[in-house]
Design a protein around this motif. Sequence first.
Motif, PDB file in Angstrom:
ATOM      1  N   ALA A   9       0.819  -1.330   0.090  1.00 38.40           N
ATOM      2  CA  ALA A   9      -0.001  -0.145  -0.008  1.00 38.40           C
ATOM      3  C   ALA A   9       0.908   1.289   0.019  1.00 38.40           C
ATOM      4  O   ALA A   9       0.428   2.155  -0.751  1.00 38.40           O
ATOM      5  N   VAL A  10       1.883   1.430   0.681  1.00 31.84           N
ATOM      6  CA  VAL A  10       3.094   2.472   0.934  1.00 31.84           C
ATOM      7  C   VAL A  10       3.626   2.554  -0.245  1.00 31.84           C
ATOM      8  O   VAL A  10       3.688   3.753  -1.046  1.00 31.84           O
ATOM      9  N   SER A  11       3.711   1.473  -1.062  1.00 33.68           N
ATOM     10  CA  SER A  11       4.592   1.549  -2.345  1.00 33.68           C
ATOM     11  C   SER A  11       3.709   2.097  -3.344  1.00 33.68           C
ATOM     12  O   SER A  11       4.009   2.963  -4.315  1.00 33.68           O
ATOM     13  N   ALA A  12       2.571   1.538  -3.565  1.00 35.76           N
ATOM     14  CA  ALA A  12       1.557   2.058  -4.279  1.00 35.76           C
ATOM     15  C   ALA A  12       1.389   3.653  -4.339  1.00 35.76           C
ATOM     16  O   ALA A  12       1.258   4.451  -5.203  1.00 35.76           O
ATOM     17  N   LEU A  13       1.036   4.186  -3.091  1.00 36.67           N
ATOM     18  CA  LEU A  13       0.807   5.419  -2.749  1.00 36.67           C
ATOM     19  C   LEU A  13       1.919   6.421  -3.245  1.00 36.67           C
ATOM     20  O   LEU A  13       1.632   7.282  -3.907  1.00 36.67           O
ATOM     21  N   ALA A  14       3.166   5.720  -2.984  1.00 26.91           N
ATOM     22  CA  ALA A  14       4.413   6.519  -3.215  1.00 26.91           C
ATOM     23  C   ALA A  14       4.551   6.916  -5.072  1.00 26.91           C
ATOM     24  O   ALA A  14       4.686   7.589  -5.318  1.00 26.91           O
ATOM     25  N   VAL A  15       4.101   5.558  -5.633  1.00 26.56           N
ATOM     26  CA  VAL A  15       4.178   5.736  -7.087  1.00 26.56           C
ATOM     27  C   VAL A  15       3.027   6.444  -7.610  1.00 26.56           C
ATOM     28  O   VAL A  15       3.403   7.661  -8.512  1.00 26.56           O
ATOM     29  N   LEU A  16       1.783   6.454  -7.071  1.00 28.07           N
ATOM     30  CA  LEU A  16       0.894   7.419  -7.513  1.00 28.07           C
ATOM     31  C   LEU A  16       1.006   8.765  -7.229  1.00 28.07           C
ATOM     32  O   LEU A  16       0.837   9.686  -7.949  1.00 28.07           O
ATOM     33  N   SER A  17       1.534   9.093  -6.145  1.00 29.88           N
ATOM     34  CA  SER A  17       1.755  10.518  -5.765  1.00 29.88           C
ATOM     35  C   SER A  17       2.957  10.907  -6.499  1.00 29.88           C
ATOM     36  O   SER A  17       3.080  12.368  -7.100  1.00 29.88           O
ATOM     37  N   SER A  18       4.301  10.221  -6.854  1.00 30.87           N
ATOM     38  CA  SER A  18       4.961  10.765  -7.533  1.00 30.87           C
ATOM     39  C   SER A  18       4.645  10.943  -9.053  1.00 30.87           C
ATOM     40  O   SER A  18       5.015  11.964  -9.650  1.00 30.87           O
ATOM     41  N   HIS A  19       3.766  10.270  -9.542  1.00 36.43           N
ATOM     42  CA  HIS A  19       3.087  10.401 -10.880  1.00 36.43           C
ATOM     43  C   HIS A  19       2.425  11.834 -11.036  1.00 36.43           C
ATOM     44  O   HIS A  19       2.218  12.394 -11.833  1.00 36.43           O
ATOM     45  N   ALA A  20       1.544  11.830  -9.764  1.00 35.77           N
ATOM     46  CA  ALA A  20       0.713  12.774  -9.745  1.00 35.77           C
ATOM     47  C   ALA A  20       1.573  14.258  -9.745  1.00 35.77           C
ATOM     48  O   ALA A  20       1.463  15.262 -10.521  1.00 35.77           O
ATOM     49  N   ARG A  21       2.522  14.480  -8.897  1.00 39.30           N
ATOM     50  CA  ARG A  21       3.566  15.521  -8.895  1.00 39.30           C
ATOM     51  C   ARG A  21       4.219  15.551 -10.269  1.00 39.30           C
ATOM     52  O   ARG A  21       4.622  16.789 -10.968  1.00 39.30           O
ATOM     53  N   ALA A  22       4.524  14.129 -11.176  1.00 35.36           N
ATOM     54  CA  ALA A  22       5.381  14.615 -12.367  1.00 35.36           C
ATOM     55  C   ALA A  22       4.466  15.404 -13.516  1.00 35.36           C
ATOM     56  O   ALA A  22       5.027  15.729 -14.424  1.00 35.36           O
ATOM     57  N   GLN A  23       3.192  15.137 -13.296  1.00 33.70           N
ATOM     58  CA  GLN A  23       2.146  15.846 -14.225  1.00 33.70           C
ATOM     59  C   GLN A  23       1.167  16.655 -13.733  1.00 33.70           C
ATOM     60  O   GLN A  23       0.011  16.388 -13.744  1.00 33.70           O
ATOM     61  N   ASP A  24       1.660  17.651 -12.975  1.00 35.42           N
ATOM     62  CA  ASP A  24       0.741  18.759 -12.511  1.00 35.42           C
ATOM     63  C   ASP A  24       0.186  19.782 -13.662  1.00 35.42           C
ATOM     64  O   ASP A  24       0.916  20.721 -13.794  1.00 35.42           O
ATOM     65  N   VAL A  25      -0.979  19.879 -13.820  1.00 33.72           N
ATOM     66  CA  VAL A  25      -1.392  20.546 -14.969  1.00 33.72           C
ATOM     67  C   VAL A  25      -1.559  22.034 -14.539  1.00 33.72           C
ATOM     68  O   VAL A  25      -1.206  22.842 -15.195  1.00 33.72           O
ATOM     69  N   ASP A  26      -1.944  22.467 -13.391  1.00 30.56           N
ATOM     70  CA  ASP A  26      -1.947  23.685 -12.694  1.00 30.56           C
ATOM     71  C   ASP A  26      -0.527  24.255 -12.763  1.00 30.56           C
ATOM     72  O   ASP A  26      -0.332  25.384 -13.238  1.00 30.56           O
ATOM     73  N   ALA A  27       0.276  23.780 -12.374  1.00 26.93           N
ATOM     74  CA  ALA A  27       1.519  24.007 -12.303  1.00 26.93           C
ATOM     75  C   ALA A  27       2.059  24.367 -13.964  1.00 26.93           C
ATOM     76  O   ALA A  27       2.853  25.391 -14.306  1.00 26.93           O
ATOM     77  N   GLY A  28       1.637  23.408 -14.803  1.00 23.99           N
ATOM     78  CA  GLY A  28       2.030  23.617 -15.977  1.00 23.99           C
ATOM     79  C   GLY A  28       1.275  24.945 -16.815  1.00 23.99           C
ATOM     80  O   GLY A  28       2.020  25.552 -17.677  1.00 23.99           O
ATOM     81  N   LYS A  29       0.155  25.093 -16.170  1.00 21.35           N
ATOM     82  CA  LYS A  29      -0.592  26.278 -16.843  1.00 21.35           C
ATOM     83  C   LYS A  29       0.263  27.562 -16.343  1.00 21.35           C
ATOM     84  O   LYS A  29       0.371  28.542 -17.217  1.00 21.35           O
ATOM     85  N   LEU A  30       1.014  27.464 -15.210  1.00 22.15           N
ATOM     86  CA  LEU A  30       1.688  28.597 -14.685  1.00 22.15           C
ATOM     87  C   LEU A  30       2.876  28.746 -15.746  1.00 22.15           C
ATOM     88  O   LEU A  30       3.527  29.776 -16.134  1.00 22.15           O
ATOM     89  N   SER A  31       3.297  27.668 -15.724  1.00 24.98           N
ATOM     90  CA  SER A  31       4.672  27.498 -16.701  1.00 24.98           C
ATOM     91  C   SER A  31       4.627  27.993 -18.224  1.00 24.98           C
ATOM     92  O   SER A  31       5.466  28.521 -18.871  1.00 24.98           O
ATOM     93  N   PHE A  32       3.264  27.891 -18.514  1.00 22.03           N
ATOM     94  CA  PHE A  32       2.896  28.268 -20.144  1.00 22.03           C
ATOM     95  C   PHE A  32       3.219  30.081 -19.939  1.00 22.03           C
ATOM     96  O   PHE A  32       3.164  30.470 -21.074  1.00 22.03           O
ATOM     97  N   ASN A  33       3.037  30.608 -18.875  1.00 26.83           N
ATOM     98  CA  ASN A  33       3.152  32.064 -18.980  1.00 26.83           C
ATOM     99  C   ASN A  33       4.476  32.071 -19.670  1.00 26.83           C
ATOM    100  O   ASN A  33       4.561  33.495 -20.006  1.00 26.83           O
ATOM    101  N   LYS A  34       5.486  31.492 -19.633  1.00 27.18           N
ATOM    102  CA  LYS A  34       6.863  31.820 -20.160  1.00 27.18           C
ATOM    103  C   LYS A  34       6.614  31.607 -21.647  1.00 27.18           C
ATOM    104  O   LYS A  34       7.354  32.268 -22.355  1.00 27.18           O
ATOM    105  N   CYS A  35       5.511  31.088 -21.940  1.00 26.13           N
ATOM    106  CA  CYS A  35       5.413  30.745 -23.610  1.00 26.13           C
ATOM    107  C   CYS A  35       4.236  31.678 -24.137  1.00 26.13           C
ATOM    108  O   CYS A  35       4.589  31.959 -25.453  1.00 26.13           O
ATOM    109  N   ARG A  36       3.527  32.208 -23.204  1.00 23.85           N
ATOM    110  CA  ARG A  36       2.535  33.002 -23.681  1.00 23.85           C
ATOM    111  C   ARG A  36       2.779  34.362 -24.482  1.00 23.85           C
ATOM    112  O   ARG A  36       2.168  34.800 -25.219  1.00 23.85           O
ATOM    113  N   PRO A  37       3.780  34.943 -24.076  1.00 22.64           N
ATOM    114  CA  PRO A  37       4.207  36.233 -25.044  1.00 22.64           C
ATOM    115  C   PRO A  37       4.410  35.894 -26.701  1.00 22.64           C
ATOM    116  O   PRO A  37       4.058  36.696 -27.179  1.00 22.64           O
TER     117      PRO A  37
END
Length: 131
Positions: A9-37
């Motif tokens: 259970a601990v291993s599965a939770l670690a994998v799922l949480s690291s995947h979620a952190r690796a693909q953070d859409v909201d953080a990506g939207k903020l990063s897109f501000n560098k592209c937006r100009p």
Amino acid sequence: MNFRSLAFAVSALAVLSSHARAQDVDAGKLSFNKCRPCHQIGENARNLVGPELNGVIGRKAGSVEGFNYSEANKESGITWDEATFKEYIANPRAKVPGTKMAFAGIKNEKEVNNLLAYLKTFGPDGKAKQP
């Protein structure tokens, strides 16, 4: 719960949480501000200094209608996938010498993953994809 079940259970939770952190859409939207100009994305996106980025992953480089690409970009032979995008966004001029894209790059892997997650939420028509 026995030790083996708890460890799984601990291993599965670690994998799922690291995947979620690796693909953070909201953080990506903020990063897109560098592209937006230079770039737009979404239903009403249009070409600016750079082409609109709807459906960029899976698209052939130099193929957005109405955008005046450099010869280097048009002749690169690139079809954008995640690996190619990551190389390009880290250092556009190293990946495609002669590109017009004057951008220092994004070198942080987590930030690039987040940006990719955000870009992939839009289809080629600019509409948000359903999760």
